[in-house]
Scaffold this motif. Sequence first.
Motif, PDB file in Angstrom:
ATOM      1  N   LEU A  68       0.853  -1.221  -0.038  1.00 40.56           N
ATOM      2  CA  LEU A  68       0.181   0.054   0.020  1.00 40.56           C
ATOM      3  C   LEU A  68       0.922   1.158   0.017  1.00 40.56           C
ATOM      4  O   LEU A  68       1.780   1.325   0.888  1.00 40.56           O
ATOM      5  CB  LEU A  68      -0.982  -0.058   1.201  1.00 40.56           C
ATOM      6  N   ILE A  69       0.580   2.013  -0.733  1.00 39.44           N
ATOM      7  CA  ILE A  69       1.338   3.269  -0.986  1.00 39.44           C
ATOM      8  C   ILE A  69       0.313   4.573  -0.826  1.00 39.44           C
ATOM      9  O   ILE A  69      -0.473   4.806  -1.498  1.00 39.44           O
ATOM     10  CB  ILE A  69       2.050   3.666  -2.577  1.00 39.44           C
ATOM     11  N   ARG A  70       0.674   5.385   0.028  1.00 43.39           N
ATOM     12  CA  ARG A  70      -0.014   6.489   0.487  1.00 43.39           C
ATOM     13  C   ARG A  70       0.444   7.629  -0.301  1.00 43.39           C
ATOM     14  O   ARG A  70       1.660   8.057  -0.032  1.00 43.39           O
ATOM     15  CB  ARG A  70      -0.278   6.511   2.017  1.00 43.39           C
ATOM     16  N   LEU A  71      -0.423   8.491  -1.093  1.00 44.05           N
ATOM     17  CA  LEU A  71      -0.030   9.631  -1.645  1.00 44.05           C
ATOM     18  C   LEU A  71       0.055  10.655  -0.613  1.00 44.05           C
ATOM     19  O   LEU A  71      -1.367  11.345  -0.659  1.00 44.05           O
ATOM     20  CB  LEU A  71      -0.864   9.829  -3.097  1.00 44.05           C
ATOM     21  N   PRO A  72       1.060  11.532  -0.598  1.00 46.91           N
ATOM     22  CA  PRO A  72       0.838  12.842   0.030  1.00 46.91           C
ATOM     23  C   PRO A  72       0.179  13.879  -0.480  1.00 46.91           C
ATOM     24  O   PRO A  72       0.046  14.006  -1.960  1.00 46.91           O
ATOM     25  CB  PRO A  72       2.249  13.279   0.269  1.00 46.91           C
ATOM     26  N   GLY A  73      -0.800  14.695  -0.047  1.00 50.77           N
ATOM     27  CA  GLY A  73      -1.546  15.578  -0.831  1.00 50.77           C
ATOM     28  C   GLY A  73      -0.682  16.787  -1.427  1.00 50.77           C
ATOM     29  O   GLY A  73      -1.226  17.330  -2.590  1.00 50.77           O
ATOM     30  N   SER A  74       0.448  16.915  -1.008  1.00 54.53           N
ATOM     31  CA  SER A  74       1.400  17.664  -1.872  1.00 54.53           C
ATOM     32  C   SER A  74       2.247  17.134  -3.119  1.00 54.53           C
ATOM     33  O   SER A  74       3.032  17.750  -3.569  1.00 54.53           O
ATOM     34  CB  SER A  74       2.428  18.190  -0.825  1.00 54.53           C
ATOM     35  N   ARG A 113      -0.715  -0.576  -4.446  1.00 56.11           N
ATOM     36  CA  ARG A 113      -2.205   0.120  -4.344  1.00 56.11           C
ATOM     37  C   ARG A 113      -1.868   1.235  -3.845  1.00 56.11           C
ATOM     38  O   ARG A 113      -1.247   1.576  -2.789  1.00 56.11           O
ATOM     39  CB  ARG A 113      -2.661  -0.994  -3.214  1.00 56.11           C
ATOM     40  N   PHE A 114      -2.328   2.195  -4.692  1.00 54.48           N
ATOM     41  CA  PHE A 114      -2.057   3.773  -4.355  1.00 54.48           C
ATOM     42  C   PHE A 114      -3.510   4.083  -3.679  1.00 54.48           C
ATOM     43  O   PHE A 114      -4.447   4.096  -4.228  1.00 54.48           O
ATOM     44  CB  PHE A 114      -1.694   4.434  -5.609  1.00 54.48           C
ATOM     45  N   VAL A 115      -3.355   4.914  -2.635  1.00 51.91           N
ATOM     46  CA  VAL A 115      -4.284   5.606  -2.015  1.00 51.91           C
ATOM     47  C   VAL A 115      -4.081   6.916  -1.532  1.00 51.91           C
ATOM     48  O   VAL A 115      -2.844   7.463  -1.426  1.00 51.91           O
ATOM     49  CB  VAL A 115      -4.719   4.921  -0.601  1.00 51.91           C
ATOM     50  N   ASP A 116      -5.032   7.767  -1.152  1.00 52.65           N
ATOM     51  CA  ASP A 116      -4.982   9.251  -0.837  1.00 52.65           C
ATOM     52  C   ASP A 116      -4.567   9.028   0.565  1.00 52.65           C
ATOM     53  O   ASP A 116      -4.483   8.290   1.343  1.00 52.65           O
ATOM     54  CB  ASP A 116      -5.944  10.160  -1.376  1.00 52.65           C
ATOM     55  N   GLU A 117      -4.503  10.520   1.112  1.00 53.11           N
ATOM     56  CA  GLU A 117      -3.865  10.543   2.580  1.00 53.11           C
ATOM     57  C   GLU A 117      -5.034  10.068   3.636  1.00 53.11           C
ATOM     58  O   GLU A 117      -4.981   9.677   4.545  1.00 53.11           O
ATOM     59  CB  GLU A 117      -3.887  11.897   2.933  1.00 53.11           C
ATOM     60  N   LEU A 118      -6.444  10.097   2.908  1.00 55.76           N
ATOM     61  CA  LEU A 118      -7.647   9.445   3.771  1.00 55.76           C
ATOM     62  C   LEU A 118      -7.921   7.813   3.520  1.00 55.76           C
ATOM     63  O   LEU A 118      -8.683   7.337   3.974  1.00 55.76           O
ATOM     64  CB  LEU A 118      -8.754  10.208   3.358  1.00 55.76           C
ATOM     65  N   GLY A 119      -6.901   7.186   2.739  1.00 58.74           N
ATOM     66  CA  GLY A 119      -6.971   5.816   2.539  1.00 58.74           C
ATOM     67  C   GLY A 119      -7.789   5.575   1.313  1.00 58.74           C
ATOM     68  O   GLY A 119      -8.080   4.300   1.251  1.00 58.74           O
ATOM     69  N   GLY A 126      -9.658  -0.973  -9.236  1.00 60.60           N
ATOM     70  CA  GLY A 126      -8.321  -1.529  -9.053  1.00 60.60           C
ATOM     71  C   GLY A 126      -7.778  -1.962 -10.300  1.00 60.60           C
ATOM     72  O   GLY A 126      -7.862  -1.261 -11.330  1.00 60.60           O
ATOM     73  N   LEU A 127      -7.317  -3.253 -10.448  1.00 66.04           N
ATOM     74  CA  LEU A 127      -6.729  -4.017 -11.497  1.00 66.04           C
ATOM     75  C   LEU A 127      -7.735  -4.696 -12.253  1.00 66.04           C
ATOM     76  O   LEU A 127      -8.287  -5.904 -11.789  1.00 66.04           O
ATOM     77  CB  LEU A 127      -5.580  -4.997 -11.097  1.00 66.04           C
ATOM     78  N   SER A 128      -8.058  -4.610 -13.420  1.00 66.61           N
ATOM     79  CA  SER A 128      -8.996  -5.257 -14.262  1.00 66.61           C
ATOM     80  C   SER A 128      -8.554  -6.340 -14.814  1.00 66.61           C
ATOM     81  O   SER A 128      -7.291  -6.444 -15.058  1.00 66.61           O
ATOM     82  CB  SER A 128      -9.537  -4.171 -15.423  1.00 66.61           C
ATOM     83  N   ARG A 129      -9.386  -7.427 -15.020  1.00 65.26           N
ATOM     84  CA  ARG A 129      -8.997  -8.836 -15.842  1.00 65.26           C
ATOM     85  C   ARG A 129      -8.154  -8.191 -17.250  1.00 65.26           C
ATOM     86  O   ARG A 129      -7.366  -8.893 -17.506  1.00 65.26           O
ATOM     87  CB  ARG A 129     -10.284  -9.535 -16.154  1.00 65.26           C
ATOM     88  N   ARG A 169      -6.623  13.323 -10.504  1.00 66.61           N
ATOM     89  CA  ARG A 169      -5.765  14.028 -10.112  1.00 66.61           C
ATOM     90  C   ARG A 169      -4.770  13.023  -9.228  1.00 66.61           C
ATOM     91  O   ARG A 169      -3.498  13.073  -9.375  1.00 66.61           O
ATOM     92  CB  ARG A 169      -6.109  15.002  -8.991  1.00 66.61           C
ATOM     93  N   GLU A 170      -5.412  12.124  -8.734  1.00 68.47           N
ATOM     94  CA  GLU A 170      -4.600  11.170  -7.718  1.00 68.47           C
ATOM     95  C   GLU A 170      -3.755  10.077  -8.820  1.00 68.47           C
ATOM     96  O   GLU A 170      -2.844   9.757  -8.381  1.00 68.47           O
ATOM     97  CB  GLU A 170      -5.749  10.362  -6.772  1.00 68.47           C
ATOM     98  N   THR A 171      -4.270   9.780  -9.612  1.00 67.94           N
ATOM     99  CA  THR A 171      -3.736   8.756 -10.779  1.00 67.94           C
ATOM    100  C   THR A 171      -2.617   9.415 -11.180  1.00 67.94           C
ATOM    101  O   THR A 171      -1.478   8.739 -11.378  1.00 67.94           O
ATOM    102  CB  THR A 171      -4.772   8.310 -11.766  1.00 67.94           C
ATOM    103  N   ALA A 172      -2.743  10.701 -11.537  1.00 74.53           N
ATOM    104  CA  ALA A 172      -1.610  11.478 -12.046  1.00 74.53           C
ATOM    105  C   ALA A 172      -0.502  11.532 -11.121  1.00 74.53           C
ATOM    106  O   ALA A 172       0.904  11.418 -11.291  1.00 74.53           O
ATOM    107  CB  ALA A 172      -2.084  12.905 -12.397  1.00 74.53           C
TER     108      ALA A 172
END
Length: 719
Positions: A68-74, A113-119, A126-129, A169-172
């Motif tokens: 799990l990778i948490r993306l900082p808002g900045s 697995r990328f998530v934002d600061e709130l999880g 997710g990952l499609s077939r 935004r989060e995907t970028a």
Amino acid sequence: MYGSGKYSSRGPALIPRMKTKHRLYYITLFSVVLLGLIATGMFQFWPHSIESTTEWTLEKGSVHDAPLIRLPGSSPIPERGDLSCRMHTCFDVYRCGYNPKNKIKVYIYPLQRFVDELGVPISSTGLSREYNDLLSSISDSDFYTDDVTRACLFIPSIDVLNQNSLRIRETAQALTMLPRWDKGMNHLLFNMLPGGPPDYNTALDVPRDRALLAGGGFSTWTYRQGYDVSIPVYSPLSADVVLPERQPGPQRYFILSSQTAIHREYRAELERLKEENGESLLLLNKCSNLSQGAASARKRCYKGQVYDYPQILQESSFCVVLRGARLGQAALSDVLQAGCVPVILADSYILPFSEVLDWKRASVVIPEEKLSEMYTILKSIPQRQVEEMQRQARWFWEAYFSSMKAIGLTTLQIINDRIYPYAAHTYEQWNNPSVVKWSSVNSPLFLPLIPPRAPGFTAVVLTYDRVESLFRVITEISKVPSLAKLLVVWNNQNKSPPEESLWPKVGVPLKVVRTKENKLSNRFFPYDEIETEAVLAIDDDIIMLTSDELQFGYEVWREFPDRLVGYPGRLHLWDHEMGKWKYESEWTNEVSMVLTGAAFYHKYYNYLYTYKMPGDIKNWVDAHMNCEDIAMNFLVANVTGKAPIKVTPRKKFKCPECTAIDGLSLDQTHMVERSECINKFASVFGTMPLKVVEHRADPVLYKDDFPEKLKSFPNIGSL
């Protein structure tokens, strides 16, 4: 997920299967719940409904093993995407290096697995077939490497196939977290469903810097030619429905329309065609009396009668593929699988793999405004040609559309061909079935040794401000059967080209390129828009050439693709009294040059003229606004050691409407300056490369007293 222990000898264990044997009851219950969630995600992903499979659900569950990778808002956000990117500006080919197999090496990032600061995840599915199948096929191919230092191309394990499931935004931000992102350099993203309501952009909206995009709905406005790759929208039915190959020939229906989400104006036009042509046209729609679900996606209805889809497609000669909210439609894949010739009505759509595939052999492309004329247009196609197109359509699907593996590996091969052009697949390899059937075997005495006729030629028209004459030239050239594209080089920086609505309506793509400076050399620039091997350079006042003359010139060029093939011939002579070369006009028995005011040549010479012309010849031509045609004759003769080929009797371009101030060649000093050009160029080349010949090419029956209808080229001019 992609931990070091998960790699096999062939590549990463992308989605290892979850073993359920001896599991506790509550784990089984959890799997059932997960099955329902995944089925919902599948319905969101594709326009079709899909039946979930236990196999996919279990594989899907193991995605949770990824770190799990948490993306900082900045976290930084990439640039929107550079529309000017080309392989020589935004791709580091030196990273690819030389290897004896001429194969690029592709690295797939480990799954995270990328998530934002709130999880909250960056993707709702997710990952499609489909994306898992794509990555798995690449990891099993010869392109794959698990050594990141050897990689030429990088593919993120972030699934962006369906923009609807993404948080933009989060995907970028997740892309910028990739260790070797480097503003997207040498990275490849796969996207099949771009844009979203209400605009439905034709390219992925996720900011991606310089990354290449393999996209499933490009338009001419968003496609970066020679950089991006246009891919098909995968049809989930391909994996679930097997359509046997049918013998080409007339079918029960002549035209069939099976799409359900057609704009009401298009449907009204189709219904009008149905009224006019009766049972030969079948217009299907969604079945209103069936419950929604996977089963209803495989049914179509007409006046209460239910048809199996896509099986019904095999009962028609032509199948309509209309644009929807998105340009790319999965229906195209279904139609090809059925061996039905697709009739594509989607203006500005970049057809899948059009960089290498000759779609004229497998489809009919009609402007949307000519939908009302569709029946008449299709009826004009000979039955034998229809059958060839049916075979080619089916083969295109088998080779390039049938699976995510086929789509992924075709994309990589196209990029590979750009990086190693000397080892690239040929036109025949891309477009001819590899399995030769006895019915199509040719005698070895007549193997094709000349460029194929099918790709045609690109007409490059150099113009300044003679709009009326330009439009007449465009209209006349558009009558030539082998014309593939018109490219107008607008050389006037002080005046804008006419509005799009004022241009002549032609049956081929027409593109206008505005130049930054008024230079004659602009006519020989290697524009990305030139996709054919053959180029016809023509001036905006050459209105006297007939379509027969132009078509005959192209046929001669096909026999001699290394030569300049033109109409009026010119000669260079040695002036013994003056001790220098002299330019001679039309009235001679010999030829050493042809005027490029209308001449065929191979597009390779554009590169040589622009980047390899000796000395200061190109600058000299631009400064004097004269002699670019002589320079091209010198260049080709120096490379080949051969003379140009003059075709047809024409000795000059006679333009009754042109006045003395209209053209450069009518100036009093013209002949003197042309002689100076020859001496200047001979000095720079250090030799006289021009070769003198005493022949020209004419149609075989040109002078014979035969009925005109027996002649292939009856309309040949005499001046």
